[in-house]
Design a protein around this motif. Structure first.
Motif, PDB file in Angstrom:
ATOM      1  N   ARG A  95      14.462  14.807   6.461  1.00 47.58           N
ATOM      2  CA  ARG A  95      13.120  14.508   6.966  1.00 47.58           C
ATOM      3  C   ARG A  95      12.405  15.763   7.459  1.00 47.58           C
ATOM      4  N   GLY A  96      13.171  16.792   7.787  1.00 54.50           N
ATOM      5  CA  GLY A  96      12.586  18.012   8.334  1.00 54.50           C
ATOM      6  C   GLY A  96      11.727  18.780   7.359  1.00 54.50           C
ATOM      7  N   ILE A  97      11.881  18.513   6.050  1.00 50.86           N
ATOM      8  CA  ILE A  97      11.054  19.222   5.063  1.00 50.86           C
ATOM      9  C   ILE A  97      10.200  18.254   4.246  1.00 50.86           C
ATOM     10  N   CYS A  98      10.153  16.981   4.645  1.00 45.88           N
ATOM     11  CA  CYS A  98       9.339  16.000   3.932  1.00 45.88           C
ATOM     12  C   CYS A  98       7.859  16.327   4.104  1.00 45.88           C
ATOM     13  N   ALA A  99       7.093  16.262   3.002  1.00 47.18           N
ATOM     14  CA  ALA A  99       5.654  16.527   3.034  1.00 47.18           C
ATOM     15  C   ALA A  99       4.838  15.244   3.109  1.00 47.18           C
ATOM     16  N   HIS A 100       5.514  14.100   3.141  1.00 52.58           N
ATOM     17  CA  HIS A 100       4.859  12.792   3.291  1.00 52.58           C
ATOM     18  C   HIS A 100       3.795  12.549   2.213  1.00 52.58           C
ATOM     19  N   SER A 101       4.142  12.892   0.968  1.00 48.12           N
ATOM     20  CA  SER A 101       3.223  12.631  -0.136  1.00 48.12           C
ATOM     21  C   SER A 101       3.248  11.169  -0.562  1.00 48.12           C
ATOM     22  N   GLY A 102       4.281  10.427  -0.174  1.00 45.90           N
ATOM     23  CA  GLY A 102       4.342   9.001  -0.470  1.00 45.90           C
ATOM     24  C   GLY A 102       4.787   8.670  -1.878  1.00 45.90           C
ATOM     25  N   PHE A 103       5.255   9.672  -2.636  1.00 47.39           N
ATOM     26  CA  PHE A 103       5.674   9.399  -4.008  1.00 47.39           C
ATOM     27  C   PHE A 103       6.845   8.421  -4.051  1.00 47.39           C
ATOM     28  N   CYS A 104       7.736   8.490  -3.064  1.00 45.96           N
ATOM     29  CA  CYS A 104       8.901   7.600  -3.056  1.00 45.96           C
ATOM     30  C   CYS A 104       8.562   6.253  -2.421  1.00 45.96           C
ATOM     31  N   THR A 105       7.948   6.258  -1.249  1.00 46.15           N
ATOM     32  CA  THR A 105       7.670   5.012  -0.530  1.00 46.15           C
ATOM     33  C   THR A 105       6.613   4.156  -1.216  1.00 46.15           C
ATOM     34  N   ASP A 106       5.625   4.796  -1.829  1.00 46.49           N
ATOM     35  CA  ASP A 106       4.574   4.031  -2.506  1.00 46.49           C
ATOM     36  C   ASP A 106       5.056   3.455  -3.830  1.00 46.49           C
ATOM     37  N   ARG A 107       5.893   4.188  -4.541  1.00 42.72           N
ATOM     38  CA  ARG A 107       6.260   3.806  -5.902  1.00 42.72           C
ATOM     39  C   ARG A 107       7.583   3.054  -5.992  1.00 42.72           C
ATOM     40  N   LEU A 108       8.409   3.159  -4.964  1.00 40.57           N
ATOM     41  CA  LEU A 108       9.692   2.454  -4.976  1.00 40.57           C
ATOM     42  C   LEU A 108      10.012   1.997  -3.549  1.00 40.57           C
ATOM     43  N   ALA A 109       9.186   1.081  -3.076  1.00 37.80           N
ATOM     44  CA  ALA A 109       9.299   0.632  -1.684  1.00 37.80           C
ATOM     45  C   ALA A 109      10.556  -0.173  -1.420  1.00 37.80           C
ATOM     46  N   SER A 110      11.216  -0.657  -2.473  1.00 36.08           N
ATOM     47  CA  SER A 110      12.449  -1.410  -2.275  1.00 36.08           C
ATOM     48  C   SER A 110      13.615  -0.505  -1.895  1.00 36.08           C
ATOM     49  N   VAL A 111      13.447   0.807  -2.096  1.00 34.22           N
ATOM     50  CA  VAL A 111      14.499   1.775  -1.778  1.00 34.22           C
ATOM     51  C   VAL A 111      14.104   2.662  -0.610  1.00 34.22           C
ATOM     52  N   PHE A 112      12.842   3.094  -0.578  1.00 32.50           N
ATOM     53  CA  PHE A 112      12.358   4.016   0.459  1.00 32.50           C
ATOM     54  C   PHE A 112      11.382   3.267   1.369  1.00 32.50           C
ATOM     55  N   HIS A 113      11.687   3.217   2.667  1.00 34.46           N
ATOM     56  CA  HIS A 113      10.995   2.312   3.581  1.00 34.46           C
ATOM     57  C   HIS A 113      10.221   3.081   4.663  1.00 34.46           C
ATOM     58  N   VAL A 114       8.930   2.792   4.753  1.00 36.92           N
ATOM     59  CA  VAL A 114       8.090   3.416   5.774  1.00 36.92           C
ATOM     60  C   VAL A 114       8.297   2.722   7.117  1.00 36.92           C
ATOM     61  N   GLY A 115       8.534   3.504   8.151  1.00 34.95           N
ATOM     62  CA  GLY A 115       8.592   2.961   9.500  1.00 34.95           C
ATOM     63  C   GLY A 115       9.821   2.148   9.838  1.00 34.95           C
ATOM     64  N   GLN A 116      10.854   2.161   9.005  1.00 31.66           N
ATOM     65  CA  GLN A 116      12.072   1.413   9.313  1.00 31.66           C
ATOM     66  C   GLN A 116      13.170   2.364   9.773  1.00 31.66           C
ATOM     67  N   GLU A 117      14.079   1.812  10.565  1.00 28.76           N
ATOM     68  CA  GLU A 117      15.136   2.647  11.143  1.00 28.76           C
ATOM     69  C   GLU A 117      15.975   3.306  10.054  1.00 28.76           C
ATOM     70  N   GLN A 118      16.345   2.529   9.025  1.00 31.81           N
ATOM     71  CA  GLN A 118      17.053   3.102   7.885  1.00 31.81           C
ATOM     72  C   GLN A 118      16.031   3.369   6.797  1.00 31.81           C
ATOM     73  N   PHE A 119      15.791   4.636   6.540  1.00 29.79           N
ATOM     74  CA  PHE A 119      14.741   5.032   5.611  1.00 29.79           C
ATOM     75  C   PHE A 119      15.083   4.662   4.169  1.00 29.79           C
ATOM     76  N   ILE A 120      16.355   4.746   3.791  1.00 25.03           N
ATOM     77  CA  ILE A 120      16.735   4.569   2.394  1.00 25.03           C
ATOM     78  C   ILE A 120      17.817   3.501   2.246  1.00 25.03           C
ATOM     79  N   THR A 121      17.632   2.601   1.274  1.00 22.48           N
ATOM     80  CA  THR A 121      18.695   1.682   0.841  1.00 22.48           C
ATOM     81  C   THR A 121      18.913   1.955  -0.648  1.00 22.48           C
ATOM     82  N   PRO A 122      19.902   2.773  -1.004  1.00 15.26           N
ATOM     83  CA  PRO A 122      20.086   3.242  -2.383  1.00 15.26           C
ATOM     84  C   PRO A 122      20.267   2.142  -3.414  1.00 15.26           C
ATOM     85  N   SER A 123      20.794   1.002  -3.003  1.00 21.60           N
ATOM     86  CA  SER A 123      21.053  -0.079  -3.959  1.00 21.60           C
ATOM     87  C   SER A 123      19.865  -1.023  -4.093  1.00 21.60           C
ATOM     88  N   GLY A 124      18.724  -0.634  -3.548  1.00 21.76           N
ATOM     89  CA  GLY A 124      17.544  -1.506  -3.590  1.00 21.76           C
ATOM     90  C   GLY A 124      16.746  -1.427  -4.875  1.00 21.76           C
TER      91      GLY A 124
END
Length: 476
Positions: A95-124
Protein backbone atom coordinates in the motif's frame (compact mmCIF):
# COMPACT_ATOMS: atom_id res chain seq x y z
CA UNK A 1 20.17 16.14 -35.57
CA UNK A 2 20.97 18.85 -32.99
CA UNK A 3 24.16 18.87 -30.93
CA UNK A 4 22.14 17.92 -27.83
CA UNK A 5 20.45 15.01 -29.57
CA UNK A 6 23.69 13.71 -31.07
CA UNK A 7 25.35 13.93 -27.67
CA UNK A 8 22.56 11.82 -26.14
CA UNK A 9 22.55 9.05 -28.75
CA UNK A 10 23.14 5.63 -27.23
CA UNK A 11 22.39 6.86 -23.69
CA UNK A 12 20.26 4.57 -21.51
CA UNK A 13 16.70 5.86 -20.92
CA UNK A 14 16.74 7.69 -17.60
CA UNK A 15 14.67 9.92 -15.34
CA UNK A 16 16.76 12.10 -13.03
CA UNK A 17 15.04 13.59 -9.98
CA UNK A 18 16.54 17.06 -9.67
CA UNK A 19 16.71 18.59 -6.19
CA UNK A 20 13.33 20.28 -5.53
CA UNK A 21 13.00 20.65 -9.29
CA UNK A 22 11.70 18.92 -12.40
CA UNK A 23 12.18 15.45 -13.79
CA UNK A 24 15.06 15.46 -16.28
CA UNK A 25 14.04 12.79 -18.78
CA UNK A 26 16.60 11.37 -21.20
CA UNK A 27 16.16 9.14 -24.23
CA UNK A 28 12.76 7.61 -23.61
CA UNK A 29 11.27 6.08 -26.73
CA UNK A 30 7.59 6.98 -26.37
CA UNK A 31 5.87 9.97 -24.77
CA UNK A 32 2.07 9.97 -24.86
CA UNK A 33 -0.98 11.45 -23.20
CA UNK A 34 -3.76 9.46 -21.55
CA UNK A 35 -5.53 8.99 -24.89
CA UNK A 36 -2.50 7.32 -26.42
CA UNK A 37 -1.70 10.33 -28.63
CA UNK A 38 1.98 11.14 -29.15
CA UNK A 39 3.36 14.24 -27.43
CA UNK A 40 6.40 16.19 -28.66
CA UNK A 41 9.43 14.07 -27.80
CA UNK A 42 13.03 15.21 -27.42
CA UNK A 43 16.06 13.23 -26.33
CA UNK A 44 16.13 15.35 -23.16
CA UNK A 45 13.11 16.98 -21.50
CA UNK A 46 12.37 18.70 -18.21
CA UNK A 47 8.92 17.76 -16.95
CA UNK A 48 6.95 19.49 -14.20
CA UNK A 49 6.59 17.78 -10.82
CA UNK A 50 5.47 20.72 -8.67
CA UNK A 51 2.06 20.64 -10.38
CA UNK A 52 1.93 24.38 -11.04
CA UNK A 53 3.67 24.87 -14.37
CA UNK A 54 1.68 26.87 -16.91
CA UNK A 55 3.10 24.67 -19.67
CA UNK A 56 2.25 21.24 -18.21
CA UNK A 57 3.58 18.64 -18.58
CA UNK A 58 6.74 20.66 -19.27
CA UNK A 59 8.55 22.63 -16.56
CA UNK A 60 8.45 26.43 -16.73
CA UNK A 61 10.45 27.13 -13.57
CA UNK A 62 7.46 27.67 -11.27
CA UNK A 63 8.89 25.21 -8.72
CA UNK A 64 11.48 27.85 -7.74
CA UNK A 65 8.83 30.53 -7.21
CA UNK A 66 6.62 28.36 -5.01
CA UNK A 67 9.50 26.83 -3.01
CA UNK A 68 8.57 23.30 -4.05
CA UNK A 69 10.01 20.54 -1.86
CA UNK A 70 10.66 17.04 -3.11
CA UNK A 71 10.88 15.61 0.41
CA UNK A 72 8.79 12.66 1.53
CA UNK A 73 6.08 13.17 4.16
CA UNK A 74 6.96 11.33 7.40
CA UNK A 75 3.22 10.58 7.79
CA UNK A 76 3.04 8.66 4.52
CA UNK A 77 1.62 5.14 4.31
CA UNK A 78 4.26 2.74 5.71
CA UNK A 79 6.45 0.66 3.40
CA UNK A 80 5.00 -2.78 4.09
CA UNK A 81 4.37 -5.66 1.73
CA UNK A 82 1.40 -7.89 2.47
CA UNK A 83 0.75 -11.37 1.09
CA UNK A 84 -2.71 -12.82 0.41
CA UNK A 85 -2.92 -16.55 -0.27
CA UNK A 86 -5.67 -17.99 -2.46
CA UNK A 87 -6.55 -21.37 -3.94
CA UNK A 88 -4.75 -20.82 -7.25
CA UNK A 89 -2.64 -17.75 -6.71
CA UNK A 90 -0.90 -15.72 -4.02
CA UNK A 91 -1.09 -11.94 -4.34
CA UNK A 92 1.43 -9.42 -2.99
CA UNK A 93 0.64 -5.77 -2.34
CA UNK A 94 2.46 -2.78 -0.87
CA UNK A 95 0.00 0.00 0.00
CA UNK A 96 2.97 2.30 0.54
CA UNK A 97 3.53 2.72 -3.20
CA UNK A 98 -0.08 2.49 -4.42
CA UNK A 99 -1.06 5.41 -6.70
CA UNK A 100 -4.80 4.78 -6.23
CA UNK A 101 -5.54 4.71 -9.95
CA UNK A 102 -8.41 2.29 -9.31
CA UNK A 103 -7.44 -0.10 -12.11
CA UNK A 104 -7.82 -3.09 -9.76
CA UNK A 105 -10.73 -2.01 -7.54
CA UNK A 106 -12.83 -0.58 -10.37
CA UNK A 107 -12.30 -3.44 -12.81
CA UNK A 108 -12.18 -6.44 -10.47
CA UNK A 109 -14.08 -5.47 -7.34
CA UNK A 110 -14.68 -9.10 -6.40
CA UNK A 111 -10.95 -9.42 -5.64
CA UNK A 112 -9.79 -5.90 -4.72
CA UNK A 113 -11.96 -4.14 -2.13
CA UNK A 114 -12.15 -0.41 -1.38
CA UNK A 115 -12.44 0.50 2.29
CA UNK A 116 -12.47 -3.06 3.65
CA UNK A 117 -10.15 -4.42 6.30
CA UNK A 118 -8.90 -7.17 3.97
CA UNK A 119 -8.01 -5.43 0.74
CA UNK A 120 -7.58 -8.57 -1.38
CA UNK A 121 -9.41 -11.91 -1.65
CA UNK A 122 -7.36 -13.79 -4.30
CA UNK A 123 -9.99 -16.47 -4.90
CA UNK A 124 -12.70 -13.92 -5.67
CA UNK A 125 -12.09 -13.96 -9.43
CA UNK A 126 -10.90 -16.03 -12.36
CA UNK A 127 -7.17 -16.62 -12.45
CA UNK A 128 -6.69 -14.93 -15.83
CA UNK A 129 -8.62 -11.84 -14.69
CA UNK A 130 -6.59 -11.64 -11.46
CA UNK A 131 -3.31 -11.83 -13.39
CA UNK A 132 -4.50 -9.19 -15.88
CA UNK A 133 -5.41 -6.85 -13.00
CA UNK A 134 -1.99 -7.31 -11.40
CA UNK A 135 -0.19 -6.64 -14.67
CA UNK A 136 -2.32 -3.54 -15.29
CA UNK A 137 -1.31 -1.93 -11.97
CA UNK A 138 0.54 1.26 -13.02
CA UNK A 139 2.33 1.80 -9.71
CA UNK A 140 4.00 -1.62 -9.54
CA UNK A 141 2.65 -2.26 -6.05
CA UNK A 142 1.00 -5.56 -7.05
CA UNK A 143 2.57 -8.89 -7.92
CA UNK A 144 1.54 -12.52 -7.83
CA UNK A 145 2.98 -15.94 -7.15
CA UNK A 146 2.02 -19.52 -7.93
CA UNK A 147 2.96 -22.49 -5.74
CA UNK A 148 5.13 -20.34 -3.51
CA UNK A 149 7.18 -18.75 -6.31
CA UNK A 150 6.69 -15.06 -7.15
CA UNK A 151 6.17 -14.44 -10.86
CA UNK A 152 7.64 -10.94 -11.03
CA UNK A 153 9.19 -11.77 -14.41
CA UNK A 154 5.65 -12.36 -15.69
CA UNK A 155 4.29 -9.15 -14.20
CA UNK A 156 7.14 -7.05 -15.60
CA UNK A 157 6.97 -7.20 -19.39
CA UNK A 158 9.40 -6.28 -22.17
CA UNK A 159 8.12 -2.90 -23.35
CA UNK A 160 9.62 0.22 -24.92
CA UNK A 161 10.86 2.91 -22.52
CA UNK A 162 7.70 5.00 -22.29
CA UNK A 163 5.97 7.75 -20.31
CA UNK A 164 2.24 8.39 -20.20
CA UNK A 165 0.87 11.69 -18.91
CA UNK A 166 -2.29 10.38 -17.26
CA UNK A 167 -5.45 12.46 -17.06
CA UNK A 168 -5.26 14.72 -13.98
CA UNK A 169 -2.82 12.24 -12.44
CA UNK A 170 0.75 10.93 -12.37
CA UNK A 171 3.34 10.10 -15.01
CA UNK A 172 3.10 6.38 -15.72
CA UNK A 173 6.44 4.83 -16.62
CA UNK A 174 6.93 1.50 -18.38
CA UNK A 175 9.87 -0.26 -19.98
CA UNK A 176 12.39 -0.33 -17.14
CA UNK A 177 13.47 3.31 -17.34
CA UNK A 178 16.33 3.99 -14.90
CA UNK A 179 15.31 6.29 -12.01
CA UNK A 180 18.12 8.23 -10.31
CA UNK A 181 18.59 11.16 -7.96
CA UNK A 182 20.40 14.43 -8.76
CA UNK A 183 23.77 12.72 -8.18
CA UNK A 184 22.99 9.82 -10.51
CA UNK A 185 22.39 7.27 -7.76
CA UNK A 186 19.49 4.81 -7.98
CA UNK A 187 16.41 6.09 -6.16
CA UNK A 188 15.54 3.76 -3.24
CA UNK A 189 12.45 1.65 -3.84
CA UNK A 190 9.84 0.23 -1.48
CA UNK A 191 9.74 -3.49 -0.77
CA UNK A 192 8.46 -5.47 -3.74
CA UNK A 193 8.49 -2.51 -6.13
CA UNK A 194 8.59 -3.06 -9.85
CA UNK A 195 11.53 -1.55 -11.68
CA UNK A 196 9.79 -2.04 -15.02
CA UNK A 197 6.71 0.09 -14.31
CA UNK A 198 5.97 2.76 -11.71
CA UNK A 199 4.05 6.03 -11.23
CA UNK A 200 5.70 9.39 -10.51
CA UNK A 201 3.96 12.32 -8.80
CA UNK A 202 2.88 15.15 -11.09
CA UNK A 203 0.67 17.19 -8.75
CA UNK A 204 3.40 18.12 -6.26
CA UNK A 205 1.44 16.83 -3.25
CA UNK A 206 2.46 13.18 -2.99
CA UNK A 207 3.41 11.95 0.46
CA UNK A 208 5.87 9.54 -1.12
CA UNK A 209 7.77 11.73 -3.60
CA UNK A 210 8.93 11.14 -6.23
CA UNK A 211 6.37 8.32 -6.42
CA UNK A 212 2.64 9.00 -6.66
CA UNK A 213 0.59 8.33 -3.52
CA UNK A 214 -2.81 9.28 -4.93
CA UNK A 215 -2.85 12.78 -3.42
CA UNK A 216 -3.82 14.28 -6.80
CA UNK A 217 -7.38 13.19 -5.97
CA UNK A 218 -7.45 15.17 -2.72
CA UNK A 219 -5.52 18.14 -4.13
CA UNK A 220 -8.04 18.27 -7.02
CA UNK A 221 -5.17 18.43 -9.48
CA UNK A 222 -6.38 19.13 -13.01
CA UNK A 223 -4.84 19.54 -16.41
CA UNK A 224 -5.99 22.49 -18.54
CA UNK A 225 -9.68 22.09 -19.36
CA UNK A 226 -10.80 22.12 -22.98
CA UNK A 227 -12.85 25.06 -24.20
CA UNK A 228 -16.58 24.70 -23.47
CA UNK A 229 -17.09 24.97 -27.21
CA UNK A 230 -14.90 21.92 -27.87
CA UNK A 231 -16.96 18.92 -28.92
CA UNK A 232 -15.12 15.71 -28.01
CA UNK A 233 -14.67 13.00 -30.59
CA UNK A 234 -15.93 9.50 -29.91
CA UNK A 235 -12.26 8.55 -29.52
CA UNK A 236 -11.78 11.10 -26.74
CA UNK A 237 -15.07 10.28 -25.04
CA UNK A 238 -14.31 6.55 -25.05
CA UNK A 239 -11.00 7.13 -23.26
CA UNK A 240 -8.70 6.91 -26.26
CA UNK A 241 -6.57 4.02 -27.46
CA UNK A 242 -5.88 2.56 -23.96
CA UNK A 243 -9.62 2.16 -23.27
CA UNK A 244 -10.33 0.66 -26.68
CA UNK A 245 -7.37 -1.69 -26.31
CA UNK A 246 -8.63 -2.79 -22.89
CA UNK A 247 -11.95 -3.64 -24.54
CA UNK A 248 -10.47 -5.58 -27.47
CA UNK A 249 -8.16 -7.56 -25.18
CA UNK A 250 -11.12 -8.61 -23.07
CA UNK A 251 -13.05 -9.50 -26.22
CA UNK A 252 -10.34 -11.68 -27.79
CA UNK A 253 -9.14 -13.29 -24.56
CA UNK A 254 -12.39 -13.79 -22.64
CA UNK A 255 -15.27 -14.14 -25.10
CA UNK A 256 -13.94 -15.23 -28.49
CA UNK A 257 -12.07 -18.43 -27.43
CA UNK A 258 -15.11 -19.92 -25.70
CA UNK A 259 -17.60 -19.09 -28.46
CA UNK A 260 -18.21 -21.95 -30.91
CA UNK A 261 -19.78 -19.62 -33.48
CA UNK A 262 -17.26 -16.76 -33.64
CA UNK A 263 -14.17 -18.48 -32.22
CA UNK A 264 -13.20 -20.35 -35.41
CA UNK A 265 -13.04 -17.06 -37.36
CA UNK A 266 -10.15 -15.91 -35.15
CA UNK A 267 -8.36 -19.19 -34.49
CA UNK A 268 -5.35 -18.08 -36.54
CA UNK A 269 -5.26 -14.41 -35.61
CA UNK A 270 -1.91 -12.74 -34.96
CA UNK A 271 -0.87 -12.13 -31.31
CA UNK A 272 -1.28 -8.37 -31.80
CA UNK A 273 -4.80 -8.62 -33.27
CA UNK A 274 -6.40 -6.78 -30.30
CA UNK A 275 -3.96 -3.88 -30.86
CA UNK A 276 -4.89 -3.78 -34.55
CA UNK A 277 -8.62 -3.64 -33.89
CA UNK A 278 -8.15 -0.97 -31.18
CA UNK A 279 -6.07 1.08 -33.64
CA UNK A 280 -8.81 0.75 -36.28
CA UNK A 281 -11.54 1.85 -33.86
CA UNK A 282 -9.36 4.74 -32.67
CA UNK A 283 -9.04 6.06 -36.20
CA UNK A 284 -12.69 5.46 -37.10
CA UNK A 285 -13.84 7.27 -33.94
CA UNK A 286 -11.94 10.45 -34.81
CA UNK A 287 -8.55 9.77 -33.22
CA UNK A 288 -5.08 9.75 -34.80
CA UNK A 289 -4.44 7.65 -37.91
CA UNK A 290 -3.13 4.76 -35.84
CA UNK A 291 -4.33 1.99 -38.15
CA UNK A 292 -3.33 3.64 -41.43
CA UNK A 293 0.14 4.50 -40.18
CA UNK A 294 0.85 1.18 -38.45
CA UNK A 295 -0.95 -1.41 -40.57
CA UNK A 296 -1.93 -0.04 -43.97
CA UNK A 297 -5.37 1.58 -43.99
CA UNK A 298 -8.74 0.50 -45.38
CA UNK A 299 -7.44 -1.97 -47.97
CA UNK A 300 -5.52 -3.81 -45.26
CA UNK A 301 -8.63 -4.09 -43.09
CA UNK A 302 -10.74 -5.38 -45.98
CA UNK A 303 -8.12 -8.00 -46.84
CA UNK A 304 -8.67 -9.57 -43.42
CA UNK A 305 -12.30 -10.35 -44.30
CA UNK A 306 -11.98 -11.61 -47.89
CA UNK A 307 -13.11 -15.21 -48.31
CA UNK A 308 -14.23 -15.79 -44.71
CA UNK A 309 -17.93 -16.04 -45.68
CA UNK A 310 -19.15 -14.53 -42.43
CA UNK A 311 -22.75 -15.48 -41.64
CA UNK A 312 -25.40 -13.18 -40.19
CA UNK A 313 -25.37 -15.24 -37.00
CA UNK A 314 -21.61 -14.77 -36.63
CA UNK A 315 -21.87 -11.05 -37.32
CA UNK A 316 -24.65 -10.53 -34.78
CA UNK A 317 -22.78 -12.56 -32.14
CA UNK A 318 -19.61 -10.52 -32.79
CA UNK A 319 -21.52 -7.28 -32.14
CA UNK A 320 -23.16 -8.66 -28.99
CA UNK A 321 -19.89 -9.88 -27.49
CA UNK A 322 -18.05 -6.66 -28.29
CA UNK A 323 -20.80 -4.67 -26.55
CA UNK A 324 -20.38 -6.94 -23.51
CA UNK A 325 -16.61 -6.36 -23.66
CA UNK A 326 -17.24 -2.60 -23.69
CA UNK A 327 -19.22 -3.01 -20.47
CA UNK A 328 -16.46 -5.11 -18.91
CA UNK A 329 -13.83 -2.55 -19.95
CA UNK A 330 -15.94 0.23 -18.39
CA UNK A 331 -16.27 2.29 -21.56
CA UNK A 332 -18.78 5.14 -21.16
CA UNK A 333 -22.34 3.86 -20.96
CA UNK A 334 -24.21 7.13 -21.51
CA UNK A 335 -26.96 6.91 -24.17
CA UNK A 336 -25.21 9.31 -26.54
CA UNK A 337 -21.94 7.37 -26.71
CA UNK A 338 -23.53 3.94 -26.82
CA UNK A 339 -25.89 5.01 -29.62
CA UNK A 340 -22.93 6.03 -31.78
CA UNK A 341 -20.81 3.06 -30.69
CA UNK A 342 -23.44 0.42 -31.46
CA UNK A 343 -24.41 2.19 -34.69
CA UNK A 344 -20.85 1.82 -35.96
CA UNK A 345 -20.58 -1.81 -34.87
CA UNK A 346 -23.78 -2.61 -36.75
CA UNK A 347 -22.72 -0.69 -39.84
CA UNK A 348 -19.09 -1.83 -39.88
CA UNK A 349 -19.86 -5.47 -39.17
CA UNK A 350 -22.38 -5.58 -42.02
CA UNK A 351 -19.77 -4.09 -44.38
CA UNK A 352 -17.30 -6.72 -43.18
CA UNK A 353 -19.82 -9.50 -43.72
CA UNK A 354 -20.60 -8.20 -47.21
CA UNK A 355 -16.92 -8.06 -48.20
CA UNK A 356 -16.33 -11.58 -46.88
CA UNK A 357 -18.68 -13.32 -49.30
CA UNK A 358 -17.33 -15.56 -52.08
CA UNK A 359 -18.27 -13.32 -55.03
CA UNK A 360 -17.63 -9.95 -53.32
CA UNK A 361 -15.56 -7.32 -55.14
CA UNK A 362 -14.73 -4.67 -52.50
CA UNK A 363 -14.07 -1.24 -54.05
CA UNK A 364 -10.35 -0.40 -53.92
CA UNK A 365 -8.74 2.67 -52.35
CA UNK A 366 -11.59 3.56 -50.00
CA UNK A 367 -10.66 5.84 -47.06
CA UNK A 368 -10.96 4.72 -43.47
CA UNK A 369 -14.48 5.77 -42.39
CA UNK A 370 -14.90 8.44 -39.75
CA UNK A 371 -17.76 7.95 -37.33
CA UNK A 372 -19.44 10.73 -35.36
CA UNK A 373 -22.22 11.35 -32.89
CA UNK A 374 -25.70 10.22 -33.96
CA UNK A 375 -28.24 12.90 -34.91
CA UNK A 376 -26.54 15.61 -32.80
CA UNK A 377 -26.92 13.45 -29.67
CA UNK A 378 -23.64 14.63 -28.15
CA UNK A 379 -22.36 14.79 -24.56
CA UNK A 380 -24.05 17.68 -22.80
CA UNK A 381 -26.89 17.95 -25.31
CA UNK A 382 -29.35 17.05 -22.59
CA UNK A 383 -29.62 17.06 -18.84
CA UNK A 384 -29.66 13.58 -17.36
CA UNK A 385 -32.56 12.70 -15.09
CA UNK A 386 -29.88 11.62 -12.60
CA UNK A 387 -27.87 14.86 -12.81
CA UNK A 388 -27.22 16.80 -9.58
CA UNK A 389 -29.45 19.84 -9.17
CA UNK A 390 -26.53 22.25 -9.48
CA UNK A 391 -25.98 21.09 -13.07
CA UNK A 392 -29.55 22.00 -13.95
CA UNK A 393 -29.91 25.29 -12.07
CA UNK A 394 -26.79 27.27 -12.84
CA UNK A 395 -26.19 30.44 -10.79
CA UNK A 396 -25.90 33.72 -12.62
CA UNK A 397 -25.19 37.32 -11.65
CA UNK A 398 -27.67 40.07 -12.43
CA UNK A 399 -26.19 43.39 -13.57
CA UNK A 400 -26.83 46.42 -11.39
CA UNK A 401 -29.87 48.65 -12.06
CA UNK A 402 -27.82 51.20 -13.98
CA UNK A 403 -25.32 48.74 -15.45
CA UNK A 404 -25.58 48.13 -19.22
CA UNK A 405 -26.67 44.62 -20.15
CA UNK A 406 -24.15 43.05 -22.50
CA UNK A 407 -24.37 39.87 -24.52
CA UNK A 408 -20.89 38.53 -23.76
CA UNK A 409 -21.02 39.26 -20.04
CA UNK A 410 -24.67 38.67 -19.15
CA UNK A 411 -26.70 36.96 -21.88
CA UNK A 412 -24.38 34.31 -23.31
CA UNK A 413 -23.69 32.75 -19.84
CA UNK A 414 -27.45 32.18 -19.43
CA UNK A 415 -27.39 29.57 -22.18
CA UNK A 416 -25.87 26.25 -21.14
CA UNK A 417 -23.95 24.01 -23.50
CA UNK A 418 -26.97 21.70 -23.73
CA UNK A 419 -29.24 24.67 -24.59
CA UNK A 420 -26.89 25.64 -27.38
CA UNK A 421 -26.68 22.12 -28.78
CA UNK A 422 -30.42 21.49 -28.59
CA UNK A 423 -31.08 24.60 -30.71
CA UNK A 424 -28.07 24.34 -33.04
CA UNK A 425 -30.25 23.26 -35.96
CA UNK A 426 -31.77 26.79 -36.00
CA UNK A 427 -29.16 29.15 -34.55
CA UNK A 428 -26.14 29.36 -32.27
CA UNK A 429 -27.08 30.61 -28.80
CA UNK A 430 -23.46 31.53 -28.11
CA UNK A 431 -23.25 33.73 -31.21
CA UNK A 432 -24.05 37.42 -30.76
CA UNK A 433 -24.98 37.69 -34.42
CA UNK A 434 -27.45 34.79 -34.28
CA UNK A 435 -29.05 35.75 -30.98
CA UNK A 436 -29.42 39.42 -31.87
CA UNK A 437 -30.90 38.50 -35.28
CA UNK A 438 -33.42 36.07 -33.78
CA UNK A 439 -33.90 37.86 -30.46
CA UNK A 440 -37.67 38.33 -30.72
CA UNK A 441 -38.28 34.68 -31.63
CA UNK A 442 -35.96 33.47 -28.86
CA UNK A 443 -37.71 35.72 -26.36
CA UNK A 444 -41.14 34.35 -27.30
CA UNK A 445 -39.95 30.79 -26.75
CA UNK A 446 -38.34 31.72 -23.43
CA UNK A 447 -41.51 33.51 -22.35
CA UNK A 448 -43.90 30.67 -23.24
CA UNK A 449 -41.58 28.01 -21.78
CA UNK A 450 -40.76 26.08 -24.97
CA UNK A 451 -37.03 26.79 -24.63
CA UNK A 452 -34.94 25.40 -23.03
CA UNK A 453 -36.27 21.88 -23.40
CA UNK A 454 -35.96 20.83 -19.75
CA UNK A 455 -38.08 23.58 -18.20
CA UNK A 456 -39.01 27.25 -18.42
CA UNK A 457 -36.63 30.00 -17.38
CA UNK A 458 -37.32 31.84 -14.12
CA UNK A 459 -38.79 35.35 -14.40
CA UNK A 460 -35.53 37.14 -13.50
CA UNK A 461 -33.70 35.55 -16.45
CA UNK A 462 -36.51 36.37 -18.87
CA UNK A 463 -36.61 39.96 -17.60
CA UNK A 464 -32.86 40.23 -18.11
CA UNK A 465 -33.15 39.05 -21.72
CA UNK A 466 -35.97 41.61 -22.32
CA UNK A 467 -33.86 44.34 -20.74
CA UNK A 468 -30.98 43.48 -23.10
CA UNK A 469 -33.33 43.71 -26.10
CA UNK A 470 -34.84 47.02 -24.95
CA UNK A 471 -31.41 48.56 -24.32
CA UNK A 472 -30.19 48.01 -27.89
CA UNK A 473 -28.68 44.50 -27.65
CA UNK A 474 -25.11 45.56 -26.81
CA UNK A 475 -22.47 42.93 -27.63
CA UNK A 476 -19.63 43.66 -25.19
Amino acid sequence: MSELESGQSGVEPEIRITLDGPYAVTNIQEFRNWLGEELPLKSRMELCRCGQSSTKPYCDGTHAKVNFSGAKDPKRVPDRRDAYEGQQVELFDNRGICAHSGFCTDRLASVFHVGQEQFITPSGGRLDEVIQAVRACPSGSLSYGIEGVEARNQVDRHRPASMEVSKDGPYRITGGVRLVDELGNDVPRAEGSSREHFSLCRCGHSQNKPFCSGMHWYAKFNDPVASPEHEPTLFEWAGGFPALLRMTRIFYSKYVPQDLLVGPLFANMSPDHPERVAAWLSEVFGGPNFYSERYGGYSRMISQHVGKRITEEQRARWVKMLCQSADDAMLPNDPEFRAAFVAYLEWGSRIGKENSQQNATPPPNMPVPRWWWVCDATPGSRISALAPLEQIQQPFALPGPNEPVKFTQHIKPLFRKMDRESMSFIFDLWSYRDVSTHASGIFKRLENGTMPCDGAWPKDKIDLFRRWMDSGMVES
